[in-house]
Scaffold this motif. Structure first.
Motif, PDB file in Angstrom:
ATOM      1  N   THR A  64       1.103  -1.077   0.023  1.00 26.84           N
ATOM      2  CA  THR A  64      -0.050  -0.011   0.000  1.00 26.84           C
ATOM      3  C   THR A  64       0.889   1.342   0.049  1.00 26.84           C
ATOM      4  O   THR A  64       2.172   1.222   0.369  1.00 26.84           O
ATOM      5  CB  THR A  64      -1.097  -0.088   1.163  1.00 26.84           C
ATOM      6  N   CYS A  65       0.411   2.246  -0.628  1.00 25.20           N
ATOM      7  CA  CYS A  65       1.136   3.660  -0.401  1.00 25.20           C
ATOM      8  C   CYS A  65       0.524   4.470   0.843  1.00 25.20           C
ATOM      9  O   CYS A  65       1.252   5.433   1.003  1.00 25.20           O
ATOM     10  CB  CYS A  65       1.118   4.341  -1.760  1.00 25.20           C
ATOM     11  N   ALA A  66      -0.256   3.838   1.529  1.00 19.27           N
ATOM     12  CA  ALA A  66      -0.621   4.554   2.784  1.00 19.27           C
ATOM     13  C   ALA A  66       0.195   4.271   4.019  1.00 19.27           C
ATOM     14  O   ALA A  66      -0.123   3.848   4.888  1.00 19.27           O
ATOM     15  CB  ALA A  66      -2.153   4.030   3.024  1.00 19.27           C
ATOM     16  N   THR A  67       1.633   4.537   3.656  1.00 19.83           N
ATOM     17  CA  THR A  67       2.542   4.562   4.598  1.00 19.83           C
ATOM     18  C   THR A  67       2.497   5.643   5.682  1.00 19.83           C
ATOM     19  O   THR A  67       3.214   5.788   6.439  1.00 19.83           O
ATOM     20  CB  THR A  67       3.872   4.401   4.186  1.00 19.83           C
ATOM     21  N   ALA A  68       1.554   6.784   5.259  1.00 17.17           N
ATOM     22  CA  ALA A  68       1.483   7.860   5.984  1.00 17.17           C
ATOM     23  C   ALA A  68      -0.055   8.340   5.874  1.00 17.17           C
ATOM     24  O   ALA A  68      -0.580   8.006   4.827  1.00 17.17           O
ATOM     25  CB  ALA A  68       2.377   9.092   5.536  1.00 17.17           C
ATOM     26  N   VAL A  69      -0.536   9.074   6.902  1.00 14.96           N
ATOM     27  CA  VAL A  69      -1.787   9.727   6.706  1.00 14.96           C
ATOM     28  C   VAL A  69      -1.617  11.027   6.821  1.00 14.96           C
ATOM     29  O   VAL A  69      -0.968  11.785   7.481  1.00 14.96           O
ATOM     30  CB  VAL A  69      -2.749   9.057   7.771  1.00 14.96           C
ATOM     31  N   VAL A  70      -2.401  11.690   5.889  1.00 16.90           N
ATOM     32  CA  VAL A  70      -2.337  13.245   5.763  1.00 16.90           C
ATOM     33  C   VAL A  70      -3.848  13.815   6.008  1.00 16.90           C
ATOM     34  O   VAL A  70      -4.776  13.306   5.309  1.00 16.90           O
ATOM     35  CB  VAL A  70      -1.836  13.804   4.373  1.00 16.90           C
ATOM     36  N   PHE A  71      -3.815  15.080   6.807  1.00 20.41           N
ATOM     37  CA  PHE A  71      -5.124  15.593   7.055  1.00 20.41           C
ATOM     38  C   PHE A  71      -4.899  16.965   6.337  1.00 20.41           C
ATOM     39  O   PHE A  71      -4.503  17.912   7.302  1.00 20.41           O
ATOM     40  CB  PHE A  71      -5.626  15.661   8.565  1.00 20.41           C
ATOM     41  N   PRO A  72      -5.191  17.273   5.227  1.00 16.25           N
ATOM     42  CA  PRO A  72      -4.858  18.634   4.822  1.00 16.25           C
ATOM     43  C   PRO A  72      -5.471  20.004   5.417  1.00 16.25           C
ATOM     44  O   PRO A  72      -4.839  20.990   5.468  1.00 16.25           O
ATOM     45  CB  PRO A  72      -5.350  18.456   3.150  1.00 16.25           C
ATOM     46  N   ASP A  73      -6.562  19.633   5.886  1.00 10.25           N
ATOM     47  CA  ASP A  73      -7.312  20.861   6.469  1.00 10.25           C
ATOM     48  C   ASP A  73      -6.796  21.116   8.006  1.00 10.25           C
ATOM     49  O   ASP A  73      -6.739  22.261   8.338  1.00 10.25           O
ATOM     50  CB  ASP A  73      -8.836  20.449   6.724  1.00 10.25           C
ATOM     51  N   GLY A 103      -0.260   9.681   1.612  1.00 11.25           N
ATOM     52  CA  GLY A 103       1.010  11.003   1.510  1.00 11.25           C
ATOM     53  C   GLY A 103       0.894  11.366  -0.009  1.00 11.25           C
ATOM     54  O   GLY A 103       1.223  12.631  -0.342  1.00 11.25           O
ATOM     55  N   MET A 104       0.272  10.544  -0.764  1.00 15.59           N
ATOM     56  CA  MET A 104       0.306  10.964  -2.558  1.00 15.59           C
ATOM     57  C   MET A 104      -0.990  11.713  -2.569  1.00 15.59           C
ATOM     58  O   MET A 104      -1.123  11.822  -3.976  1.00 15.59           O
ATOM     59  CB  MET A 104       0.576   9.718  -3.446  1.00 15.59           C
ATOM     60  N   GLY A 105      -1.830  11.567  -1.890  1.00 13.59           N
ATOM     61  CA  GLY A 105      -3.235  12.416  -2.130  1.00 13.59           C
ATOM     62  C   GLY A 105      -4.247  11.361  -2.532  1.00 13.59           C
ATOM     63  O   GLY A 105      -5.274  11.897  -3.022  1.00 13.59           O
ATOM     64  N   MET A 106      -4.034   9.960  -2.516  1.00 16.96           N
ATOM     65  CA  MET A 106      -4.969   9.244  -3.105  1.00 16.96           C
ATOM     66  C   MET A 106      -5.701   8.686  -1.907  1.00 16.96           C
ATOM     67  O   MET A 106      -5.555   8.984  -0.786  1.00 16.96           O
ATOM     68  CB  MET A 106      -4.262   8.264  -3.706  1.00 16.96           C
ATOM     69  N   TYR A 107      -6.461   7.528  -1.900  1.00 18.21           N
ATOM     70  CA  TYR A 107      -7.210   6.956  -0.641  1.00 18.21           C
ATOM     71  C   TYR A 107      -7.896   8.093  -0.132  1.00 18.21           C
ATOM     72  O   TYR A 107      -7.831   8.331   1.024  1.00 18.21           O
ATOM     73  CB  TYR A 107      -6.382   6.266   0.146  1.00 18.21           C
TER      74      TYR A 107
END
Ligand SMILES: [Cu+2]
Length: 114
Positions: A64-73, A103-107
């Motif tokens: 998976t590329c979800a090795t990080a989670v990002v909350f942009p807001d 981290g790449m803005g997907m999912y």
């Protein structure tokens, strides 16, 4: 170098998968979120305005590329080590939709505060 190229290919392949459609989960307190090859599960949450909400992320797959989670807001970014719980406290003081993603803005996933 070859290994890095191969890894990138795997990441792109993992990211191109469409997340499975899921209904919105009513949440409060501590909620477990699993990150795997299909994205975040659950990927849509709703919470009552003012209710405490902590998301506990656990990545269960290396595919998976979800090795990080990002909350942009919220300007929050957390690394997700394999099989380690990572807690993120979510502010619910305002009615709004908060998104979170890899981290790449997907999912693309969301929390609806209402
Ligand atoms: Cu991605």
């Amino acid at each position: 170098m070859k290994r890095i190229a191969l890894l990138s290919l795997v990441l792109v392949a993992a990211c191109s998968k469409k997340p499975a459609p899921e209904g919105s989960v009513a949440a409060s307190g501590k909620v477990s979120i699993v990150a795997d090859g299909d994205g975040f599960h659950p990927s849509s949450l709703s919470v009552k305005k003012g209710a405490p909400l902590t998301l506990e992320f656990k990545r269960t797959s290396d595919q998976t590329c979800a090795t990080a989670v990002v909350f942009p807001d919220l300007k929050i970014e957390k690394n997700l080590p394999l099989n380690e719980a990572v807690a993120v406290e979510i502010p619910t003081d305002a009615a709004r939709t908060l998104t979170f993603q890899c981290g790449m803005g997907m999912y693309q996933s969301k929390i609806v505060v209402q």
